[in-house]
Scaffold this active site. Structure first.
Site, PDB file in Angstrom:
ATOM      1  N   HIS A 180       0.845  -1.205   0.000  1.00  0.00           N
ATOM      2  CA  HIS A 180       0.000   0.000   0.000  1.00  0.00           C
ATOM      3  C   HIS A 180       0.879   1.254   0.000  1.00  0.00           C
ATOM      4  O   HIS A 180       0.622   2.200  -0.756  1.00  0.00           O
ATOM      5  CB  HIS A 180      -0.869   0.050   1.265  1.00  0.00           C
ATOM      6  CG  HIS A 180      -1.923  -0.991   1.377  1.00  0.00           C
ATOM      7  ND1 HIS A 180      -2.085  -1.780   2.501  1.00  0.00           N
ATOM      8  CD2 HIS A 180      -2.911  -1.379   0.525  1.00  0.00           C
ATOM      9  CE1 HIS A 180      -3.116  -2.581   2.349  1.00  0.00           C
ATOM     10  NE2 HIS A 180      -3.635  -2.377   1.150  1.00  0.00           N
ATOM     11  N   SER A 190      -3.383  -7.712   3.144  1.00  0.00           N
ATOM     12  CA  SER A 190      -3.656  -7.511   4.576  1.00  0.00           C
ATOM     13  C   SER A 190      -4.084  -8.834   5.221  1.00  0.00           C
ATOM     14  O   SER A 190      -3.756  -9.108   6.374  1.00  0.00           O
ATOM     15  CB  SER A 190      -4.749  -6.458   4.766  1.00  0.00           C
ATOM     16  OG  SER A 190      -4.290  -5.216   4.285  1.00  0.00           O
ATOM     17  N   LYS A 235     -16.564  -7.916  11.405  1.00  0.00           N
ATOM     18  CA  LYS A 235     -16.233  -8.410  12.745  1.00  0.00           C
ATOM     19  C   LYS A 235     -14.792  -8.908  12.804  1.00  0.00           C
ATOM     20  O   LYS A 235     -14.200  -8.998  13.867  1.00  0.00           O
ATOM     21  CB  LYS A 235     -17.176  -9.558  13.122  1.00  0.00           C
ATOM     22  CG  LYS A 235     -18.550  -9.059  13.516  1.00  0.00           C
ATOM     23  CD  LYS A 235     -19.378 -10.189  14.106  1.00  0.00           C
ATOM     24  CE  LYS A 235     -20.821  -9.722  14.260  1.00  0.00           C
ATOM     25  NZ  LYS A 235     -21.766 -10.699  13.780  1.00  0.00           N
ATOM     26  N   ARG A 248      -1.964  -6.133  -8.234  1.00  0.00           N
ATOM     27  CA  ARG A 248      -0.776  -6.940  -7.919  1.00  0.00           C
ATOM     28  C   ARG A 248      -0.549  -8.038  -8.946  1.00  0.00           C
ATOM     29  O   ARG A 248       0.563  -8.379  -9.274  1.00  0.00           O
ATOM     30  CB  ARG A 248      -0.938  -7.579  -6.530  1.00  0.00           C
ATOM     31  CG  ARG A 248      -0.923  -6.596  -5.406  1.00  0.00           C
ATOM     32  CD  ARG A 248      -1.444  -7.206  -4.149  1.00  0.00           C
ATOM     33  NE  ARG A 248      -2.845  -7.575  -4.304  1.00  0.00           N
ATOM     34  CZ  ARG A 248      -3.633  -7.942  -3.311  1.00  0.00           C
ATOM     35  NH1 ARG A 248      -3.160  -8.037  -2.096  1.00  0.00           N
ATOM     36  NH2 ARG A 248      -4.887  -8.251  -3.523  1.00  0.00           N
TER      37      ARG A 248
END
Ligand code: PNS
Length: 174
Positions: A27, A138, A51, A100
């Protein structure tokens, strides 16, 4: 002088939206690539309610601001609802997304077309990160952290410092 010469040109704003949970060096690399292209770069953190989030939205914004503190032409904002509405509010027309690999293409293509359908003034541009970061996500960062792997060199220091409190290493079984 023509009438267009006397008009002031609006700053070119690039909006780099994402979840950034957490931000990783891929990023950061994309953000760095925005500076020669845009006058101003807005990193826009989606306020979703997942969540499984590791960091709260406020923490993500705080981390991003820390990482980008020495970048005067960059600001970090959060948004909820449609990205195109947020862009309209801040007077931006260009979305930046990182590509990517080919596997990213289909979903990114769909998002770009949907955003253009929602607001025809909006264009999406794709930038590719440095090869050494092309496998980073991530999701993988969270997994490696949870399992006790070393993330040095893959995430900014601001993330590295906060990760251990978030994802304690699994206790060894007797
Ligand atoms: O980092 P991510 O999770 O790949 O980012 C996805 C993001 C935030 C760019 C995307 O989910 C988004 O723009 N959400 C806002 C809602 C929206 O505008 N949806 C319609 C267009 S796809």
């Amino acid at each position: 002088m023509s009438s267009s010469d006397s008009k002031t040109t609006a700053p070119k704003i690039g909006v780099y939206p994402g979840s950034f949970d957490p931000i990783h060096n891929g990023h950061v690399d994309i953000i760095e690539r925005c500076f020669p292209i845009f006058d101003e770069v807005v990193v826009a953190v989606l306020r979703n309610t997942s969540k499984e989030a590791l960091f709260s939205i406020d923490e993500r914004v705080e981390i991003l601001r820390e990482v980008l503190a020495d970048r005067p032409r960059c600001r970090v904002e959060s948004f909820s609802g449609l990205l195109v509405d947020f862009m309209s509010e801040i007077g931006a027309r260009t979305i930046v997304r990182g590509l990517r690999a080919v596997s990213d293409f289909e979903s990114e293509f769909q998002m770009a077309l949907m955003n253009r359908r929602l607001d025809p003034r909006v264009e999406t541009v794709f930038l590719t990160p440095k090869e050494e970061y092309s496998y980073l996500s991530s999701r993988l960062i969270k997994e490696v952290s949870r399992l006790g792997g070393d993330l040095a060199g893959l995430v900014p220091q601001a993330v590295l410092e906060r990760m251990p409190q978030r994802t304690p290493k699994p206790k060894p079984t007797a």
